[in-house]
Design a protein around this motif. Structure first.
Motif, short mmCIF file in Angstrom:
data_model
loop_
_atom_site.label_atom_id
_atom_site.label_comp_id
_atom_site.label_asym_id
_atom_site.label_seq_id
_atom_site.Cartn_x
_atom_site.Cartn_y
_atom_site.Cartn_z
N ARG A 298 0.84 -1.22 0.00
CA ARG A 298 0.00 0.00 0.00
C ARG A 298 0.86 1.25 0.00
NH1 ARG A 298 -1.42 -4.88 2.18
NH2 ARG A 298 -0.44 -4.15 4.07
N LEU B 195 1.04 4.16 -2.78
CA LEU B 195 0.70 5.55 -2.44
C LEU B 195 1.85 6.50 -2.74
CD1 LEU B 195 -1.33 5.04 0.85
CD2 LEU B 195 -2.18 5.64 -1.42
N LYS C 226 -3.43 -6.03 8.01
CA LYS C 226 -3.83 -4.62 8.09
C LYS C 226 -4.07 -4.23 9.55
CE LYS C 226 -4.63 -4.99 3.51
NZ LYS C 226 -4.82 -6.42 3.32
N GLN D 186 -9.38 0.46 1.60
CA GLN D 186 -9.26 0.50 0.13
C GLN D 186 -9.79 -0.77 -0.53
OE1 GLN D 186 -6.86 -0.06 2.31
NE2 GLN D 186 -5.24 -1.34 1.53
N SER E 152 -14.16 -1.46 2.79
CA SER E 152 -14.94 -0.24 2.56
C SER E 152 -16.42 -0.45 2.90
CB SER E 152 -14.80 0.22 1.11
OG SER E 152 -15.12 -0.85 0.25
N PHE F 226 -8.15 9.96 3.53
CA PHE F 226 -8.36 8.54 3.22
C PHE F 226 -7.03 7.80 3.13
CE2 PHE F 226 -8.41 5.28 -0.07
CZ PHE F 226 -9.53 4.52 0.21
N TYR F 227 -6.05 8.42 2.46
CA TYR F 227 -4.77 7.75 2.23
C TYR F 227 -3.99 7.53 3.52
CZ TYR F 227 -5.74 8.73 -2.65
OH TYR F 227 -6.33 8.78 -3.88
N MET G 280 -5.03 4.27 4.70
CA MET G 280 -4.44 3.22 3.85
C MET G 280 -2.95 3.00 4.15
SD MET G 280 -5.12 3.31 -0.20
CE MET G 280 -4.08 2.20 -1.14
#
Ligand SMILES: Cc1cn([C@H]2C[C@H](O)[C@@H](COP(=O)(O)OP(=O)(O)OP(=O)(O)O)O2)c(=O)[nH]c1=O
Length: 195
Positions: free
Chosen positions: A11, A15, A141, A148, A152, A162-163, A166
């Motif tokens: 992730r 990103l 996680k 993501q 959701s 949001f990121y 993540m």
């Protein structure tokens, strides 16, 4: 100067790519079990340990990050099925916070910051929690969900980046790199390489 992302996380790699900078990946090798109950100190300490573990020479910029979910206590990556089940059960129907700490190591400097995002889960039935666990998605996680991904469907509302949930607050990271002149330097080199 070359940028190195000190991370094993697919992730974070995805990103950081969004910032359109050239970087290399070097996974850190550290013990993530630290005895720190304060969520901010926890993510700042671990992000620094990850960056320091990878930092080798002064010609590189190393970025390390750590993400946790906080609801009364810190939820990292679940240890097993029961741990993941208990995390989702505790997050059901309520707000929690997600913290990501980031450390950037430069020649003679260490910059650390964190971002916080609030997330509200729907009330989750036992059946839905068990179904979600059966997909295997929660196990690597923090907090046992992936915003993501299929995770959701568990979410009612989000307040913030949001990121960051993540795994990397790329907007704040951009600001720090930009304000320190790191982005313009990297970009200039890329332009030179192209011409
Ligand atoms: C809450 C949440 C976390 N996560 C992920 C981001 C991180 O990869 C992980 C939290 O664990 P971390 O320990 O922060 O990261 P990591 O071990 O995966 O990678 P590394 O330390 O090598 O950089 O949880 C999501 O992908 N989606 C989410 O919605």
């Amino acid at each position: 100067m070359k940028i190195i992302l000190a991370s094993n996380s697919p992730r974070r790699i995805e990103l950081l790519k969004k910032l359109q900078l050239q970087f290399k990946i070097q996974p850190p090798n550290i013990d993530e079990e630290i005895n720190e109950k304060d969520p901010i100190k926890h993510v700042l300490t671990l992000s620094k340990l990850k960056a320091e573990n990878v930092f080798k020479d002064f010609n590189s910029i190393v970025i390390g990050a750590d993400t946790i979910v906080f609801h009364k206590e810190i939820f990292g990556k679940p240890k097993d099925y029961l741990d993941a089940y208990n995390m989702l059960k505790s997050l059901s129907g309520t707000w929690h916070e997600v913290f990501t700490g980031v450390t950037i190591l430069l020649k003679n400097e260490s910059i650390s910051f964190f971002e916080r995002t609030k997330v509200k889960f729907k009330k989750l039935s036992d059946e839905l929690i068990k179904y979600y666990l059966s997909t295997g998605e929660p196990f690597d996680k923090a907090g046992a969900y992936a915003i993501q991904g299929l995770g959701s469907i568990l979410i009612e509302k989000i307040d913030g980046d949001f990121y960051n949930v993540m795994g990397l607050p790329i907007s704040k990271l951009w600001d720090v790199l930009w304000n320190r002149g790191i982005i313009s330097e990297t970009k200039r080199k890329n332009f030179k390489q192209r011409s």
